[in-house]
Write a protein that holds these residues in place. Structure first.
Motif, PDB file in Angstrom:
ATOM      1  N   PRO A 112      34.740  34.302  48.113  1.00  0.00           N
ATOM      2  CA  PRO A 112      35.259  34.901  49.343  1.00  0.00           C
ATOM      3  C   PRO A 112      36.328  35.937  49.011  1.00  0.00           C
ATOM      4  O   PRO A 112      36.930  35.904  47.932  1.00  0.00           O
ATOM      5  CB  PRO A 112      35.843  33.709  50.103  1.00  0.00           C
ATOM      6  CG  PRO A 112      36.066  32.654  49.100  1.00  0.00           C
ATOM      7  CD  PRO A 112      35.173  32.911  47.934  1.00  0.00           C
ATOM      8  N   GLY A 113      36.558  36.831  49.941  1.00  0.00           N
ATOM      9  CA  GLY A 113      37.568  37.855  49.737  1.00  0.00           C
ATOM     10  C   GLY A 113      38.971  37.417  50.078  1.00  0.00           C
ATOM     11  O   GLY A 113      39.895  38.232  50.058  1.00  0.00           O
ATOM     12  N   ASP A 114      39.148  36.117  50.379  1.00  0.00           N
ATOM     13  CA  ASP A 114      40.472  35.624  50.776  1.00  0.00           C
ATOM     14  C   ASP A 114      41.001  34.549  49.834  1.00  0.00           C
ATOM     15  O   ASP A 114      41.847  33.746  50.211  1.00  0.00           O
ATOM     16  CB  ASP A 114      40.439  35.098  52.213  1.00  0.00           C
ATOM     17  CG  ASP A 114      39.486  33.920  52.398  1.00  0.00           C
ATOM     18  OD1 ASP A 114      38.818  33.519  51.418  1.00  0.00           O
ATOM     19  OD2 ASP A 114      39.401  33.397  53.522  1.00  0.00           O
ATOM     20  N   CYS A 115      40.513  34.527  48.583  1.00  0.00           N
ATOM     21  CA  CYS A 115      40.963  33.565  47.568  1.00  0.00           C
ATOM     22  C   CYS A 115      41.670  34.318  46.441  1.00  0.00           C
ATOM     23  O   CYS A 115      41.036  34.701  45.450  1.00  0.00           O
ATOM     24  CB  CYS A 115      39.784  32.775  46.997  1.00  0.00           C
ATOM     25  SG  CYS A 115      39.218  31.431  48.023  1.00  0.00           S
ATOM     26  N   PRO A 116      42.966  34.545  46.557  1.00  0.00           N
ATOM     27  CA  PRO A 116      43.642  35.415  45.593  1.00  0.00           C
ATOM     28  C   PRO A 116      43.987  34.790  44.255  1.00  0.00           C
ATOM     29  O   PRO A 116      44.442  35.497  43.350  1.00  0.00           O
ATOM     30  CB  PRO A 116      44.927  35.808  46.337  1.00  0.00           C
ATOM     31  CG  PRO A 116      45.187  34.672  47.268  1.00  0.00           C
ATOM     32  CD  PRO A 116      43.843  34.166  47.685  1.00  0.00           C
ATOM     33  N   PHE A 117      43.764  33.474  44.090  1.00  0.00           N
ATOM     34  CA  PHE A 117      44.204  32.803  42.869  1.00  0.00           C
ATOM     35  C   PHE A 117      43.032  32.189  42.100  1.00  0.00           C
ATOM     36  O   PHE A 117      43.165  31.149  41.460  1.00  0.00           O
ATOM     37  CB  PHE A 117      45.235  31.724  43.207  1.00  0.00           C
ATOM     38  CG  PHE A 117      46.359  32.223  44.062  1.00  0.00           C
ATOM     39  CD1 PHE A 117      47.257  33.154  43.581  1.00  0.00           C
ATOM     40  CD2 PHE A 117      46.509  31.776  45.379  1.00  0.00           C
ATOM     41  CE1 PHE A 117      48.298  33.623  44.369  1.00  0.00           C
ATOM     42  CE2 PHE A 117      47.549  32.230  46.171  1.00  0.00           C
ATOM     43  CZ  PHE A 117      48.450  33.164  45.673  1.00  0.00           C
ATOM     44  N   LEU A 118      41.888  32.825  42.129  1.00  0.00           N
ATOM     45  CA  LEU A 118      40.685  32.299  41.491  1.00  0.00           C
ATOM     46  C   LEU A 118      40.909  32.004  40.005  1.00  0.00           C
ATOM     47  O   LEU A 118      41.665  32.718  39.334  1.00  0.00           O
ATOM     48  CB  LEU A 118      39.545  33.304  41.632  1.00  0.00           C
ATOM     49  CG  LEU A 118      39.001  33.516  43.042  1.00  0.00           C
ATOM     50  CD1 LEU A 118      38.122  34.765  43.076  1.00  0.00           C
ATOM     51  CD2 LEU A 118      38.216  32.296  43.518  1.00  0.00           C
ATOM     52  N   PRO A 119      40.248  30.980  39.462  1.00  0.00           N
ATOM     53  CA  PRO A 119      40.410  30.670  38.037  1.00  0.00           C
ATOM     54  C   PRO A 119      39.911  31.813  37.154  1.00  0.00           C
ATOM     55  O   PRO A 119      38.911  32.463  37.457  1.00  0.00           O
ATOM     56  CB  PRO A 119      39.536  29.421  37.848  1.00  0.00           C
ATOM     57  CG  PRO A 119      39.289  28.880  39.204  1.00  0.00           C
ATOM     58  CD  PRO A 119      39.330  30.041  40.140  1.00  0.00           C
ATOM     59  N   ARG A 120      40.599  32.007  36.053  1.00  0.00           N
ATOM     60  CA  ARG A 120      40.194  33.048  35.115  1.00  0.00           C
ATOM     61  C   ARG A 120      38.989  32.639  34.271  1.00  0.00           C
ATOM     62  O   ARG A 120      38.437  33.468  33.543  1.00  0.00           O
ATOM     63  CB  ARG A 120      41.368  33.416  34.223  1.00  0.00           C
ATOM     64  CG  ARG A 120      42.498  34.110  34.988  1.00  0.00           C
ATOM     65  CD  ARG A 120      43.661  34.468  34.075  1.00  0.00           C
ATOM     66  NE  ARG A 120      44.633  35.301  34.771  1.00  0.00           N
ATOM     67  CZ  ARG A 120      45.647  34.846  35.505  1.00  0.00           C
ATOM     68  NH1 ARG A 120      45.811  33.523  35.647  1.00  0.00           N
ATOM     69  NH2 ARG A 120      46.486  35.663  36.096  1.00  0.00           N
ATOM     70  N   ASP A 121      38.593  31.369  34.358  1.00  0.00           N
ATOM     71  CA  ASP A 121      37.410  30.899  33.640  1.00  0.00           C
ATOM     72  C   ASP A 121      36.277  30.530  34.607  1.00  0.00           C
ATOM     73  O   ASP A 121      35.368  29.786  34.264  1.00  0.00           O
ATOM     74  CB  ASP A 121      37.748  29.695  32.761  1.00  0.00           C
ATOM     75  CG  ASP A 121      38.342  28.515  33.543  1.00  0.00           C
ATOM     76  OD1 ASP A 121      38.542  28.646  34.779  1.00  0.00           O
ATOM     77  OD2 ASP A 121      38.605  27.465  32.931  1.00  0.00           O
ATOM     78  N   LEU A 122      36.338  31.059  35.816  1.00  0.00           N
ATOM     79  CA  LEU A 122      35.374  30.684  36.852  1.00  0.00           C
ATOM     80  C   LEU A 122      33.933  30.920  36.418  1.00  0.00           C
ATOM     81  O   LEU A 122      33.096  30.015  36.465  1.00  0.00           O
ATOM     82  CB  LEU A 122      35.660  31.471  38.135  1.00  0.00           C
ATOM     83  CG  LEU A 122      34.665  31.281  39.281  1.00  0.00           C
ATOM     84  CD1 LEU A 122      34.752  29.869  39.833  1.00  0.00           C
ATOM     85  CD2 LEU A 122      34.899  32.301  40.390  1.00  0.00           C
TER      86      LEU A 122
END
Length: 218
Positions: A112-122
């Motif tokens: 989604p465009g409203d998740c600003p803290f996504l994991p860097r290993d997603l």
């Protein structure tokens, strides 16, 4: 690769990401929620910064005039199914884009465009789980709660998804993914949930607080 390592596109098949920015944002007063600012940057800027190092390209899924996103320099792909049927339509648009524009691409990641803290290993961990479990799809989980819009999608399933959307009226992501072998990949929630998303004005205030925590955790 551990859950804290930054992902590298070399560790898995080339994978573009679609940022789903087509929601109506009713709970936050309407408009383009990803264009709201936290910590002096738009939410969308923060999502892009998290995803770009992990992917071989990014696209936006949004409806209406694409010119409002011109400053980001990304392709903007609209839903091909009318009447805002939800995130599945955005995922379908991205799968169609990959099939038509990126020959050889087999996978798309959606967020989604409203998740600003996504994991860097997603992307790496979704791919690893998909391969290890011989799954057809993979989805992110935190605090024992699935985040069905944050997932890894096989391009070859696009016609089946189109059938589900148009002919069967399927709207919920988890109703569709239940048809397939699904890998669920869990992330820790300390110091905060990396899948925190912004839906309300209170969430915006909380995101401002989390920006500082995120800076110290990086």
């Amino acid at each position: 690769m551990t859950s804290t390592d930054a992902a590298s596109p070399l560790d898995f098949p080339p994978t573009p990401a679609v940022i789903l920015a087509g929601g109506l944002a009713r709970r936050i007063g309407g408009g383009d929620k990803p264009m709201r600012e936290i910590g002096g940057q738009t939410i969308l800027n923060r999502v892009i910064a998290r995803l770009a190092p992990q992917c071989c390209g990014l696209i936006l899924n949004a409806n209406g005039n694409p010119a409002r996103f011109a400053a980001f320099g990304l392709p903007v792909v609209a839903d091909s199914v009318a009447d805002f049927p939800g995130p599945l339509a955005g995922i379908l648009a991205a799968l169609d884009w990959a099939a038509e524009q990126r020959s050889g691409i087999q996978w798309i990641v959606s967020t989604p465009g409203d998740c600003p803290f996504l994991p860097r290993d997603l992307v790496a961990r979704l791919h690893n789980a998909q391969g290890e479990q011989d799954a057809e799809l993979a989805v992110a989980v935190s605090d024992e709660r699935a985040h069905p819009v944050i997932g890894l999608w096989n391009v070859r399933l696009r016609d089946e998804l189109r059938q589900a959307l148009i002919s069967e009226g399927v709207r919920k992501v988890d109703r569709w993914t239940a048809r397939y072998r699904l890998a669920a990949v869990s992330w820790p929630t300390a110091p905060f949930d990396p899948f925190f998303n912004i839906n309300t004005t209170d969430d915006l205030a909380e995101a401002e607080r989390l920006v500082a925590l995120d800076a110290t955790a990086a």
